[in-house]
Design a protein around this motif. Structure first.
Motif, PDB file in Angstrom:
ATOM      1  N   LEU A   2      20.115   4.343  -1.956  1.00  0.00           N
ATOM      2  CA  LEU A   2      18.760   3.817  -1.187  1.00  0.00           C
ATOM      3  C   LEU A   2      18.555   4.628  -0.276  1.00  0.00           C
ATOM      4  CD1 LEU A   2      19.834   0.084  -1.172  1.00  0.00           C
ATOM      5  CD2 LEU A   2      18.246   1.259  -2.808  1.00  0.00           C
ATOM      6  N   ILE A   3      19.425   5.408   0.470  1.00  0.00           N
ATOM      7  CA  ILE A   3      19.026   6.016   1.678  1.00  0.00           C
ATOM      8  C   ILE A   3      19.302   7.369   1.570  1.00  0.00           C
ATOM      9  CG2 ILE A   3      19.069   6.347   4.251  1.00  0.00           C
ATOM     10  CD1 ILE A   3      19.769   3.238   4.217  1.00  0.00           C
ATOM     11  N   LYS A   4      18.372   8.393   1.093  1.00  0.00           N
ATOM     12  CA  LYS A   4      18.898   9.957   0.959  1.00  0.00           C
ATOM     13  C   LYS A   4      17.627  10.673   1.154  1.00  0.00           C
ATOM     14  CE  LYS A   4      18.111   8.946  -4.254  1.00  0.00           C
ATOM     15  NZ  LYS A   4      18.886   9.068  -5.485  1.00  0.00           N
ATOM     16  N   VAL A   5      17.701  11.893   1.599  1.00  0.00           N
ATOM     17  CA  VAL A   5      16.944  12.685   2.062  1.00  0.00           C
ATOM     18  C   VAL A   5      16.458  13.353   0.724  1.00  0.00           C
ATOM     19  CG1 VAL A   5      16.712  15.069   3.054  1.00  0.00           C
ATOM     20  CG2 VAL A   5      18.054  13.281   4.164  1.00  0.00           C
ATOM     21  N   THR A   6      15.270  13.810   0.951  1.00  0.00           N
ATOM     22  CA  THR A   6      14.518  14.571  -0.251  1.00  0.00           C
ATOM     23  C   THR A   6      13.982  15.828   0.259  1.00  0.00           C
ATOM     24  OG1 THR A   6      12.295  13.606   0.588  1.00  0.00           O
ATOM     25  CG2 THR A   6      13.425  12.197  -1.022  1.00  0.00           C
ATOM     26  N   GLN A   7      13.654  16.746  -0.646  1.00  0.00           N
ATOM     27  CA  GLN A   7      13.103  18.108  -0.090  1.00  0.00           C
ATOM     28  C   GLN A   7      12.046  17.885   0.618  1.00  0.00           C
ATOM     29  OE1 GLN A   7      15.043  20.844  -0.724  1.00  0.00           O
ATOM     30  NE2 GLN A   7      13.681  21.795   0.662  1.00  0.00           N
ATOM     31  N   CYS A   8      11.177  17.092   0.285  1.00  0.00           N
ATOM     32  CA  CYS A   8       9.928  16.951   1.186  1.00  0.00           C
ATOM     33  C   CYS A   8      10.367  16.209   2.624  1.00  0.00           C
ATOM     34  CB  CYS A   8       9.122  15.578   0.587  1.00  0.00           C
ATOM     35  SG  CYS A   8       7.403  15.381   1.554  1.00  0.00           S
ATOM     36  N   ASP A   9      11.225  15.458   2.878  1.00  0.00           N
ATOM     37  CA  ASP A   9      11.904  15.145   4.203  1.00  0.00           C
ATOM     38  C   ASP A   9      12.367  16.476   4.948  1.00  0.00           C
ATOM     39  OD1 ASP A   9      11.408  12.360   3.844  1.00  0.00           O
ATOM     40  OD2 ASP A   9      13.451  12.132   2.954  1.00  0.00           O
ATOM     41  N   VAL A  10      13.135  17.356   4.232  1.00  0.00           N
ATOM     42  CA  VAL A  10      13.331  18.516   4.919  1.00  0.00           C
ATOM     43  C   VAL A  10      12.293  19.549   5.396  1.00  0.00           C
ATOM     44  CG1 VAL A  10      14.628  20.625   4.783  1.00  0.00           C
ATOM     45  CG2 VAL A  10      15.633  18.299   3.783  1.00  0.00           C
ATOM     46  N   ILE A  24       4.363   9.729  -5.877  1.00  0.00           N
ATOM     47  CA  ILE A  24       3.298   9.634  -7.102  1.00  0.00           C
ATOM     48  C   ILE A  24       2.478  10.850  -7.161  1.00  0.00           C
ATOM     49  CG2 ILE A  24       1.741   8.328  -8.470  1.00  0.00           C
ATOM     50  CD1 ILE A  24       2.981   5.730  -7.216  1.00  0.00           C
ATOM     51  N   PHE A  25       1.730  10.931  -6.158  1.00  0.00           N
ATOM     52  CA  PHE A  25       0.488  12.110  -6.421  1.00  0.00           C
ATOM     53  C   PHE A  25       1.003  13.571  -5.705  1.00  0.00           C
ATOM     54  CE2 PHE A  25      -1.630   7.725  -5.672  1.00  0.00           C
ATOM     55  CZ  PHE A  25      -2.294   7.952  -6.765  1.00  0.00           C
ATOM     56  N   GLY A  26       2.109  13.422  -4.911  1.00  0.00           N
ATOM     57  CA  GLY A  26       2.591  14.743  -4.596  1.00  0.00           C
ATOM     58  C   GLY A  26       2.002  15.026  -3.061  1.00  0.00           C
ATOM     59  N   ILE A  27       2.539  15.842  -2.131  1.00  0.00           N
ATOM     60  CA  ILE A  27       2.366  15.842  -0.831  1.00  0.00           C
ATOM     61  C   ILE A  27       0.737  16.582  -0.727  1.00  0.00           C
ATOM     62  CG2 ILE A  27       3.346  18.235  -0.433  1.00  0.00           C
ATOM     63  CD1 ILE A  27       2.970  15.069   1.993  1.00  0.00           C
ATOM     64  N   GLU A  28       0.468  17.500  -1.495  1.00  0.00           N
ATOM     65  CA  GLU A  28      -0.898  18.227  -1.464  1.00  0.00           C
ATOM     66  C   GLU A  28      -1.910  17.163  -1.683  1.00  0.00           C
ATOM     67  OE1 GLU A  28      -2.931  22.154  -2.864  1.00  0.00           O
ATOM     68  OE2 GLU A  28      -1.136  22.052  -3.402  1.00  0.00           O
ATOM     69  N   GLU A  29      -1.973  16.586  -2.867  1.00  0.00           N
ATOM     70  CA  GLU A  29      -2.885  15.745  -3.357  1.00  0.00           C
ATOM     71  C   GLU A  29      -3.039  14.450  -2.090  1.00  0.00           C
ATOM     72  OE1 GLU A  29      -5.375  15.123  -5.798  1.00  0.00           O
ATOM     73  OE2 GLU A  29      -4.908  17.374  -5.770  1.00  0.00           O
ATOM     74  N   TRP A  30      -1.747  14.202  -1.687  1.00  0.00           N
ATOM     75  CA  TRP A  30      -1.787  13.028  -0.656  1.00  0.00           C
ATOM     76  C   TRP A  30      -2.518  13.613   0.460  1.00  0.00           C
ATOM     77  CZ3 TRP A  30      -1.241   8.112   0.730  1.00  0.00           C
ATOM     78  CH2 TRP A  30      -1.110   7.941   2.046  1.00  0.00           C
ATOM     79  N   ASN A  31      -2.330  14.581   1.203  1.00  0.00           N
ATOM     80  CA  ASN A  31      -2.863  15.082   2.297  1.00  0.00           C
ATOM     81  C   ASN A  31      -4.383  15.275   2.044  1.00  0.00           C
ATOM     82  OD1 ASN A  31      -0.616  14.999   4.008  1.00  0.00           O
ATOM     83  ND2 ASN A  31      -0.024  17.006   3.265  1.00  0.00           N
ATOM     84  N   ASN A  32      -4.691  15.986   0.950  1.00  0.00           N
ATOM     85  CA  ASN A  32      -6.252  16.594   0.737  1.00  0.00           C
ATOM     86  C   ASN A  32      -7.167  15.153   0.180  1.00  0.00           C
ATOM     87  OD1 ASN A  32      -5.725  19.170   1.226  1.00  0.00           O
ATOM     88  ND2 ASN A  32      -5.185  19.694  -0.881  1.00  0.00           N
ATOM     89  N   HIS A  33      -6.554  14.229  -0.391  1.00  0.00           N
ATOM     90  CA  HIS A  33      -7.402  12.936  -0.947  1.00  0.00           C
ATOM     91  C   HIS A  33      -6.813  11.798  -0.633  1.00  0.00           C
ATOM     92  CE1 HIS A  33     -10.150  11.389  -3.870  1.00  0.00           C
ATOM     93  NE2 HIS A  33      -8.948  10.486  -4.302  1.00  0.00           N
ATOM     94  N   TRP A  34      -5.965  11.223  -1.239  1.00  0.00           N
ATOM     95  CA  TRP A  34      -5.237  10.070  -1.082  1.00  0.00           C
ATOM     96  C   TRP A  34      -4.957   9.457   0.355  1.00  0.00           C
ATOM     97  CZ3 TRP A  34      -6.553   7.677  -5.315  1.00  0.00           C
ATOM     98  CH2 TRP A  34      -6.674   8.318  -6.486  1.00  0.00           C
ATOM     99  N   SER A  35      -4.663  10.167   1.336  1.00  0.00           N
ATOM    100  CA  SER A  35      -4.439   9.786   2.585  1.00  0.00           C
ATOM    101  C   SER A  35      -5.443   9.087   3.338  1.00  0.00           C
ATOM    102  CB  SER A  35      -3.652  10.948   3.343  1.00  0.00           C
ATOM    103  OG  SER A  35      -4.598  11.802   3.606  1.00  0.00           O
ATOM    104  N   HIS A  36      -6.900   9.424   2.837  1.00  0.00           N
ATOM    105  CA  HIS A  36      -8.059   9.119   3.280  1.00  0.00           C
ATOM    106  C   HIS A  36      -8.734   7.769   2.597  1.00  0.00           C
ATOM    107  CE1 HIS A  36      -7.643  13.022   5.358  1.00  0.00           C
ATOM    108  NE2 HIS A  36      -7.853  13.625   4.279  1.00  0.00           N
ATOM    109  N   ARG A  37      -7.813   7.288   1.721  1.00  0.00           N
ATOM    110  CA  ARG A  37      -8.176   6.029   1.047  1.00  0.00           C
ATOM    111  C   ARG A  37      -7.286   5.090   1.275  1.00  0.00           C
ATOM    112  NH1 ARG A  37     -11.451   9.636   0.373  1.00  0.00           N
ATOM    113  NH2 ARG A  37     -12.290  10.505  -1.658  1.00  0.00           N
ATOM    114  N   THR A  38      -7.772   3.769   0.853  1.00  0.00           N
ATOM    115  CA  THR A  38      -6.832   2.613   1.218  1.00  0.00           C
ATOM    116  C   THR A  38      -6.054   2.408   0.268  1.00  0.00           C
ATOM    117  OG1 THR A  38      -8.587   1.155   0.299  1.00  0.00           O
ATOM    118  CG2 THR A  38      -8.935   1.661   2.645  1.00  0.00           C
TER     119      THR A  38
END
Length: 343
Positions: free
Chosen positions: A4-12, A121-135
Motif C-alpha cells: 500500500l505504501i511504496k515509493v515510485t520512480q516519480c516520487d524519487v 493515468i496520464f503521466g507526469i508530463e501530460e498532467w503538468n501540461n494539461h490535466w492539472s489545469h482542469r477540475t
C-alpha cells in the motif's frame, strides 16, 4: 515493501528535482534573517535549524530510498528502541543551552488523492501540461474523477491512511511516543489522512469518549497555510473555503491558525511557487513550532510531497523520496539566535 505504501520512480524524481533552487533558498533565507515585525520590531525568523544525525535511517546518506520499507523498518528508527530514542531526546533537552531546543518532527504525506490517480493515468508530463489545469474528467470506462479544487482521498488513499494507523499502533505498543501537537495542511486530503492515521490514538469525534484514546486525551489539530502544497497553477492545490474545511473536520477537533482567511487568498492560475519560495514557507512553519510550542517535543505534521521536500530543504536534510501516505521522522535541533546578533 508494503503493497500500500511504496515509493515510485516519480516520487524519487520529484524529491530530487530543482536542485538549483536550494542555492537560491540559501540566499533568500540569509536575507530573511534580518526581517523584523514592523509592529514589534522583533526578528521574524530567530531560529536556525539542523538535523540531529543517527536517530533515523532516512537522514543517513547510505539508506536507499527505493528499497527502504517504512513499515517494516519501524519508520526508520536507527537507535535500538523507541525508548532509547525518547531517552536520548530527553537528555538532549536536559543538556541544551537556554537558546536551544530539540524536537521530533513527524512529517507525513497524505494518502493517494484523485490528482495522484490522474498522474498515474496520464503521466507526469501530460498532467503538468494539461490535466492539472482542469477540475477532472470522465475516463473511458465511464467513471468520473474530480481532482480540483481540493481533491479528496481515493479509496486507496483511505486504505493507506488506515494502514498507517495500524502501523503507529504497533509502534506505540513498542514504546513509540504519541505526538502532543498536530498540524495539518488545509487541504482535505491531508486533514483526512491525519484523522485516519491518528484515529483512536489521539483523534476522535466530539461525541466520542476521549479517555478511550491511547493518549487518554483528545488532541486538536491546527490547520495552517504554511503546510499547504506548492501554491498556484494546479487546481488540485487550490483549497476549499474555511467554512467547508470546518464542516468536514471540526467534528474531529480541527482548529485554525490565527488569521486563517475564509477564501484561498494565495492561489493564482498564472503562477506556480518555486521550491525556494516554498522552503521559506516551510521555515516559517518551523519558526512557529519552535517559537510558540516550546513544551511540545513530539510534533506531527501532515502535508504533501512538495511541502515535505521544502521542509527537508529548510532543515538541510538529505533528499529523500516520500510515497503517498509515507512518513519521515526527523529529530531537529533549533537554535534561537539572540536579537543583538541578528540586528
Amino acid at each position: 515493501m508494503s503493497d500500500l505504501i511504496k515509493v515510485t520512480q516519480c516520487d524519487v524524481e520529484d524529491a530530487h528535482a530543482n536542485a538549483d533552487q536550494e542555492v537560491i533558498y540559501t540566499k533568500l533565507i540569509s536575507e530573511a534573517r534580518y526581517q523584523r515585525d514592523p509592529q514589534t520590531g522583533k526578528t521574524l525568523r530567530p531560529w536556525r535549524f539542523e538535523v540531529v544525525q543517527g536517530m533515523f535511517k532516512q537522514s543517513d546518506e547510505s539508506t536507499d530510498e527505493l528499497s527502504f520499507d517504512l513499515l517494516k523498518e519501524n519508520f526508520g528508527l536507527a537507535v535500538s528502541s523507541w525508548t532509547a530514542l525518547k531517552v536520548k531526546l530527553h537528555q538532549l533537552n536536559l543538556d541544551k543551552k537556554p537558546n536551544e531546543s530539540y524536537k521530533l518532527l513527524i512529517c507525513a504525506r497524505h494518502g493517494q488523492g484523485y490528482h495522484n490517480e490522474a498522474v498515474s493515468i496520464f503521466g507526469i508530463e501530460e498532467w503538468n501540461n494539461h490535466w492539472s489545469h482542469r477540475t477532472g474528467t470522465t475516463l473511458p470506462d465511464g467513471r468520473e474523477i474530480v481532482w480540483g479544487p481540493d481533491p479528496m482521498l481515493t479509496p486507496l488513499g483511505e486504505r493507506q491512511a488506515d494502514e498507517l494507523n495500524k502501523a503507529w499502533k504497533r509502534q506505540i505498543e513498542h514504546g513509540a511516543p504519541i505526538p502532543t501537537r498536530y498540524f495539518s495542511s488545509p487541504f482535505s486530503r491531508s486533514c483526512m489522512t491525519l484523522v485516519r492515521t491518528w484515529k483512536d490514538i489521539s483523534i476522535c469525534e466530539e461525541n466520542e469518549d476521549p479517555t478511550q484514546l491511547l493518549s487518554s486525551k483528545r488532541h486538536l489539530p491546527i490547520v495552517t497555510e504554511n503546510l499547504r502544497e506548492t501554491i498556484g497553477s494546479h487546481l488540485c492545490d487550490k483549497r476549499s473555503p474555511k467554512r467547508i474545511i470546518a464542516q468536514r473536520f471540526s467534528k474531529f477537533g480541527f482548529t485554525f491558525e490565527k488569521g486563517f482567511q475564509e477564501e484561498d487568498i494565495y492561489y493564482r492560475d498564472d503562477w506556480r511557487e518555486s521550491l525556494s519560495e516554498q522552503s521559506l514557507r516551510a521555515d516559517a512553519f518551523l519558526q512557529d513550532v519552535f517559537e510558540n510550542y516550546p513544551d511540545d517535543v513530539y510534533i506531527s505534521s501532515t502535508s504533501h510531497a512538495g511541502e515535505i521536500r521544502a521542509i527537508i530543504t529548510a532543515l538541510g536534510h538529505r533528499k529523500f523520496a516520500i510515497p503517498t501516505a509515507g512518513t519521515i521522522p526527523i529529530v531537529v535541533k533549533g537554535t534561537r539566535i539572540q536579537e543583538e546578533l541578528v540586528a
